[in-house]
Design an enzyme around this catalytic site. Structure first.
Site, PDB file in Angstrom:
ATOM      1  N   GLU A  51       0.779  -1.228   0.000  1.00 27.18           N
ATOM      2  CA  GLU A  51       0.000   0.000   0.000  1.00 27.18           C
ATOM      3  C   GLU A  51       0.818   1.290   0.000  1.00 27.18           C
ATOM      4  OE1 GLU A  51      -3.393   0.335  -0.171  1.00 27.18           O
ATOM      5  OE2 GLU A  51      -3.417  -1.837  -0.555  1.00 27.18           O
ATOM      6  N   SER A  95     -47.113 -29.429  36.972  1.00 32.61           N
ATOM      7  CA  SER A  95     -46.528 -30.162  38.096  1.00 32.61           C
ATOM      8  C   SER A  95     -45.147 -29.671  38.514  1.00 32.61           C
ATOM      9  CB  SER A  95     -46.460 -31.654  37.753  1.00 32.61           C
ATOM     10  OG  SER A  95     -47.758 -32.189  37.616  1.00 32.61           O
TER      11      SER A  95
END
Length: 784
Positions: free
Chosen positions: A164, A442
């Protein structure tokens, strides 16, 4: 001309000062609104866990360590004859940052016996591994992991500069030669093939400017790049660039910085990826969308090889290595691993953050590290059980609308290990585990029995309870006639068997004797303090709604011997400097009698051994699990809560539209729990650590005391140090049988009901110094 030039100069100077101020305010302050990093549970390797070599290897592999023949980098390990050599990764743990370490683990007789720290030349008892990054709490739809320059591999920096900006360390922010070279190449090609921007200009564009392609923006970019280069040294600029550069998109969230991109694409820290993977990331700087390895794998591969070719031409690598690396596949992981995993757990975490940190959480959590209680492996097992088990049940009962949820929590620490909010485990939609309030049926019963067992003068596990049909008159309502699920009745049943078989009539009789007020108070103490519990007899059979999360709260108290610890997904939160912001309070509060909770837990073990959960015995009898099924009217909701030696697991299965499932707790939710148990490594539940006032006492088949030839042994709360056996075996007269407990309002006269459910006399054995008779056995262990 002079005045005009002077004016322009002054304007340019003032503008430069203005730009300098903008740059300094950003660079010297908070450059980014860093998201909070969310980590899973911190795994450890301890001598006290008595691990074998295979178990240690499994732990390392589960935490992304690599088995190699040469240990050279953090995350490597190799197994030798009777030892294991590894390099532990550095990590900023909540107790303080720890550097990477070289450990040698020595095994004797196939068990871990010694841990040697080869850096500090000493032996240690345990060490922690870096936890997995499981999510990031987003900030401004950007995510990044900012790390210091020295933590980036040198090869990455060299490859980036080569590709770059080759004159990065020479130019002053702008490279005229680079611009000229790019212009000439673009003219020759007839279109834009090369950019002339330096790394500094790219950083300026990302930090301060937009992506618009205008001459005005380029002038701004050049001026700010020059000022930035004058103001800051090259390493500061480079470090900021490495942490800022945009490298991809995860949904509507941007991925910034090489460290996060490494996790996103490869699932590893930047220091642990290979050179070809480094080349791919460097190549993507030119166009993260164009070179997206999932969307455009061929273009990404070609771009990676261009970077490798540049490295070959500049002698960073040799021809042989180039040939090897360029022939490799991309090696990226499945897409979206950073922020899309564990949505139900993350939703619960965010709810907890709101509750504990309030409106200040956004500022407090900027860049923070959140260390959670999530066990990624347990989460994976739970998700697989929910997905596969629910799909199988959908086919079995021809009901494609079934949904399910699961929560797993360490009941001794109050830490949530896994949460699954539905069959679409990666969909951040409705979290059924946290927010779905469904009738519990239950599942309510253990809390009713615990309330009764809190009064040892009235109830013990062998107390006989009426099991005949009853009618309860309720003022202003029709008479209520509860029924057992199987429509079977009898004269009486022991309390422990009534719970194990989940019988309705005995439960109502017990609850009415204890009193609805007492039962509700007990439930609120155990964690249902914000739930709407109706004060009507039907609440004794679970005729109201509770979320799976709150169900887990109540059962955590039972499993933890009556001690409540607030459930939490958070262990510790630290800021970027390691200072602790928040820590979960693991202090236990004894909210119900430990003796009552212990007896209830034993009764739940009986439910698995001989009651509604007995289908678990075929494959998991060795775990001595405790459990409770739950089924609501018309089988609209099915539940199961399982307790092993470490975790309590709540499973719900039903339909979002509240339709019928054609399943029960035993055939629905329990099926998913069994699927989960087949995948995990559960610990056996042992009731050795009993309260001092609990005694194991033998009983016969009818519940009478029998310490000489007991059918089974039950835990009994000897609140007054009673003795429950005679000196020698005798046959109890029929008149000594205890009256059966029947439903009547709390506080009614109990003069006709003796406090002890004894079939034989409960007179203490006389104390004789030279007793020649048989010894009295009151501390027998459970029959199983």
């Amino acid at each position: 001309m002079f005045k005009l030039g002077f004016t322009l100069f002054c304007l340019a100077a003032f503008y430069a000062i203005y730009l300098d101020g903008q740059i300094r305010s950003k660079m010297d302050g908070q450059i980014w609104r860093l998201p909070a990093e969310v980590y899973g549970r911190i795994p450890s390797i301890r001598l006290s866990d008595n691990l074998n070599a295979e178990q240690v290897k499994r732990i390392l592999l589960e935490n992304d360590y690599r088995q190699t023949t040469l240990v050279a980098a953090p995350g490597d390990f190799k197994i030798e004859k009777d030892s294991l050599l590894m390099i532990r990764r550095a990590f900023p743990f909540p107790g303080g940052a720890e550097a990477q370490r070289v450990f040698r683990l020595r095994f004797e007789e196939e068990r871990l016996k010694t841990i040697e720290d080869l850096i500090n030349l000493r032996t240690i008892d345990e060490f922690s591994l870096a936890p997995k990054l499981i999510a990031m709490l987003q900030s401004e739809k950007e995510e990044r992991l900012a790390i210091p320059l020295q933590n980036y591999p040198r090869l990455l920096i060299d490859a980036l500069i080569l590709t770059e900006d080759r004159r990065f360390y020479e130019h002053g922010g702008v490279s005229p030669l680079g611009i000229l070279r790019a212009t000439l190449n673009n003219i020759r090609a007839g279109h834009t093939v090369q950019g002339g921007s330096t790394l500094t200009q790219q950083l300026v564009k990302n930090l301060f400017l937009s992506n618009e392609r205008t001459f005005r923006r380029k002038i701004h970019e050049a001026l700010m790049a020059i000022i930035l280069d004058l103001r800051y040294d090259k390493n500061t600029i480079l470090e900021t660039y490495l942490n800022e550069i945009y490298l991809g998109q995860n949904g509507d969230t941007q991925i910034h910085g090489f460290e996060l991109a490494s996790h996103f694409y490869f699932g590893l820290p930047i220091r642990e990826i290979s050179l070809d993977q480094i080349a791919l990331l460097v190549g993507m700087v030119k166009g993260p969308s164009l070179y997206n390895p999932w969307r455009n794998p061929d273009k990404a591969l070609a771009r990676r090889n261009v970077v490798l070719k540049l490295m070959l031409e500049h002698r960073m690598i040799g021809q042989e290595l180039f040939d090897l690396l360029s022939a490799r596949p991309l090696g990226v992981q499945d897409k979206g691993k950073i922020t899309r995993s564990y949505p139900a757990f993350i939703q619960t975490l965010q709810s907890e953050l709101r509750e504990n940190l309030g409106d200040k959480r956004e500022g407090v959590l900027l860049g923070a590290r959140i260390f959670t209680t999530l066990d990624p492996k347990q989460q994976q097992y739970a998700e697989q059980a929910i997905i596969q088990g629910t799909a199988e049940l959908q086919l079995r009962v021809k009901n494609p609308h079934l949904q399910s949820a699961m929560i797993i929590a360490d009941y001794q620490r109050g830490e949530i290990r896994a949460i699954v909010g539905g069959t679409q485990v990666n969909y951040a939609g409705f979290n059924r585990a946290l927010n779905a309030k469904r009738q519990i049926g239950s599942l309510v019963k253990p809390s009713v029995y615990l309330a009764a067992l809190s009064d040892p003068e009235q109830f013990r596990l062998n107390t006989p309870i009426n099991n005949r049909p009853i009618t309860i008159n309720i003022k202003g309502s029709p008479p209520w006639q509860p029924r057992n699920y199987d429509r079977r009745y009898g004269g009486s049943v022991m309390l422990v068997d009534a719970l194990a078989r989940s019988l309705n009539i005995p439960t109502v009789n017990i609850g009415m004797r204890v009193g609805l007020k007492k039962v509700i108070e007990t439930q609120r103490l155990m964690g249902w303090d914000h739930d709407n519990i109706p004060k009507v007899p039907s609440m004794l059979l679970g005729s109201y709604s509770v979320s799976p999360y709150n169900v887990t709260k109540l059962y955590q108290v039972i499993a933890n011997r009556g001690a409540k610890i607030p459930l939490s997904t958070i262990d510790t939160i630290t800021d970027r400097n390691g200072a602790v912001i928040y820590r979960h309070n693991k202090k236990a509060e004894q909210v119900v009698a430990q003796e009552a909770a212990f007896q209830t837990l034993y009764a739940m073990q009986q439910a698995v051994e001989r009651g509604t959960g007995r289908s678990l015995q075929a494959d998991f009898a060795a775990l001595s699990l405790a459990g409770k099924t739950g089924t609501t009217n018309d089988a609209r909701d099915t539940w199961f809560v399982g307790i092993d030696g470490e975790n309590v697991t709540t499973v719900w299965l039903g339909r979002d539209d509240n339709g019928e499932t054609n399943l029960t707790g035993a055939s629905g939710a329990l099926y998913l729990y069994k699927d989960y148990l087949k995948r995990t490594r559960a610990k056996a539940l042992k009731l050795n650590n009993k309260p001092p006032s609990i005694k194991w006492v033998g009983i016969d088949a009818y519940g009478g005391w029998n310490c000489y030839a007991p059918v089974r042994n039950i835990p009994v709360w000897a609140d007054k140090n009673q003795s429950f056996c005679q000196q020698s075996p005798t046959v109890a007269p029929a008149s000594s049988a205890a009256p059966v407990v029947q439903a009547q309002p709390a506080g009614a006269s109990t003069a006709t009901t003796p406090p002890m459910p004894e079939r034989n006399s409960a007179v203490p054995a006389p104390s004789a110094p030279n007793n020649k008779g048989p010894a009295i056995v009151e501390e027998a262990q459970p029959a199983n």
